[in-house]
Design a protein around this motif. Sequence first.
Motif, PDB file in Angstrom:
ATOM      1  N   ASN A 124       2.489 -33.373  88.905  1.00 45.31           N
ATOM      2  CA  ASN A 124       1.625 -32.195  88.905  1.00 45.31           C
ATOM      3  C   ASN A 124       2.356 -30.971  89.440  1.00 45.31           C
ATOM      4  O   ASN A 124       2.271 -29.879  88.866  1.00 45.31           O
ATOM      5  N   LYS A 125       3.091 -31.131  90.534  1.00 45.14           N
ATOM      6  CA  LYS A 125       3.816 -30.009  91.129  1.00 45.14           C
ATOM      7  C   LYS A 125       4.960 -29.524  90.244  1.00 45.14           C
ATOM      8  O   LYS A 125       5.355 -28.367  90.314  1.00 45.14           O
ATOM      9  N   MET A 126       5.483 -30.412  89.408  1.00 46.34           N
ATOM     10  CA  MET A 126       6.557 -30.032  88.485  1.00 46.34           C
ATOM     11  C   MET A 126       6.010 -29.278  87.279  1.00 46.34           C
ATOM     12  O   MET A 126       6.765 -28.799  86.456  1.00 46.34           O
ATOM     13  N   GLY A 127       4.691 -29.198  87.145  1.00 44.28           N
ATOM     14  CA  GLY A 127       4.078 -28.448  86.048  1.00 44.28           C
ATOM     15  C   GLY A 127       3.233 -29.285  85.113  1.00 44.28           C
ATOM     16  O   GLY A 127       2.764 -28.796  84.096  1.00 44.28           O
ATOM     17  N   GLY A 128       3.075 -30.575  85.432  1.00 49.41           N
ATOM     18  CA  GLY A 128       2.235 -31.436  84.622  1.00 49.41           C
ATOM     19  C   GLY A 128       3.037 -32.284  83.650  1.00 49.41           C
ATOM     20  O   GLY A 128       4.258 -32.160  83.521  1.00 49.41           O
ATOM     21  N   THR A 129       2.321 -33.143  82.965  1.00 48.18           N
ATOM     22  CA  THR A 129       2.932 -34.113  82.062  1.00 48.18           C
ATOM     23  C   THR A 129       3.773 -33.453  80.979  1.00 48.18           C
ATOM     24  O   THR A 129       4.921 -33.849  80.742  1.00 48.18           O
ATOM     25  N   SER A 130       3.231 -32.446  80.322  1.00 49.27           N
ATOM     26  CA  SER A 130       3.954 -31.800  79.220  1.00 49.27           C
ATOM     27  C   SER A 130       5.227 -31.115  79.699  1.00 49.27           C
ATOM     28  O   SER A 130       6.284 -31.216  79.056  1.00 49.27           O
ATOM     29  N   LYS A 131       5.154 -30.428  80.813  1.00 53.17           N
ATOM     30  CA  LYS A 131       6.322 -29.720  81.344  1.00 53.17           C
ATOM     31  C   LYS A 131       7.412 -30.706  81.773  1.00 53.17           C
ATOM     32  O   LYS A 131       8.593 -30.490  81.487  1.00 53.17           O
ATOM     33  N   VAL A 132       7.028 -31.770  82.441  1.00 54.42           N
ATOM     34  CA  VAL A 132       8.003 -32.771  82.868  1.00 54.42           C
ATOM     35  C   VAL A 132       8.657 -33.421  81.657  1.00 54.42           C
ATOM     36  O   VAL A 132       9.873 -33.625  81.631  1.00 54.42           O
ATOM     37  N   ALA A 133       7.872 -33.704  80.642  1.00 55.70           N
ATOM     38  CA  ALA A 133       8.422 -34.278  79.412  1.00 55.70           C
ATOM     39  C   ALA A 133       9.433 -33.325  78.783  1.00 55.70           C
ATOM     40  O   ALA A 133      10.512 -33.747  78.340  1.00 55.70           O
ATOM     41  N   GLU A 134       9.102 -32.055  78.763  1.00 59.44           N
ATOM     42  CA  GLU A 134      10.010 -31.052  78.201  1.00 59.44           C
ATOM     43  C   GLU A 134      11.303 -30.973  79.015  1.00 59.44           C
ATOM     44  O   GLU A 134      12.405 -30.943  78.448  1.00 59.44           O
ATOM     45  N   ILE A 135      11.188 -30.943  80.325  1.00 62.13           N
ATOM     46  CA  ILE A 135      12.356 -30.869  81.200  1.00 62.13           C
ATOM     47  C   ILE A 135      13.288 -32.063  80.976  1.00 62.13           C
ATOM     48  O   ILE A 135      14.504 -31.914  80.940  1.00 62.13           O
ATOM     49  N   CYS A 136      12.688 -33.235  80.820  1.00 60.65           N
ATOM     50  CA  CYS A 136      13.466 -34.469  80.698  1.00 60.65           C
ATOM     51  C   CYS A 136      13.857 -34.805  79.264  1.00 60.65           C
ATOM     52  O   CYS A 136      14.650 -35.724  79.040  1.00 60.65           O
ATOM     53  N   GLY A 137      13.294 -34.090  78.297  1.00 54.11           N
ATOM     54  CA  GLY A 137      13.592 -34.372  76.902  1.00 54.11           C
ATOM     55  C   GLY A 137      13.035 -35.700  76.427  1.00 54.11           C
ATOM     56  O   GLY A 137      13.667 -36.405  75.634  1.00 54.11           O
TER      57      GLY A 137
END
Length: 71
Positions: free
Chosen positions: A8-21
């Motif tokens: 959640n603090k990293m920006g949520g599921t979608s944002k973390v997925a984007e960051i990690c590819g």
Amino acid sequence: MDQKGIINKMGGTSKVAEICGITTGAVSQWRKNGIPSYRMDFFRLLRPELFSDALAMADDAVSIAVEEEAS
């Protein structure tokens, strides 16, 4: 902070997925099964401020242990 809180603090599921590819489904599984350790290491490097409380607590514990050994 728990696994869900980190995501959640990293920006949520979608944002973390984007960051990690990776897919959002993979990140959703982390909410249930835990974040893999190598990803946690990456997150600590990427966003150290999210983990600063844990680091401060660890530093305090080391300081107390050193003080107890000295006395």
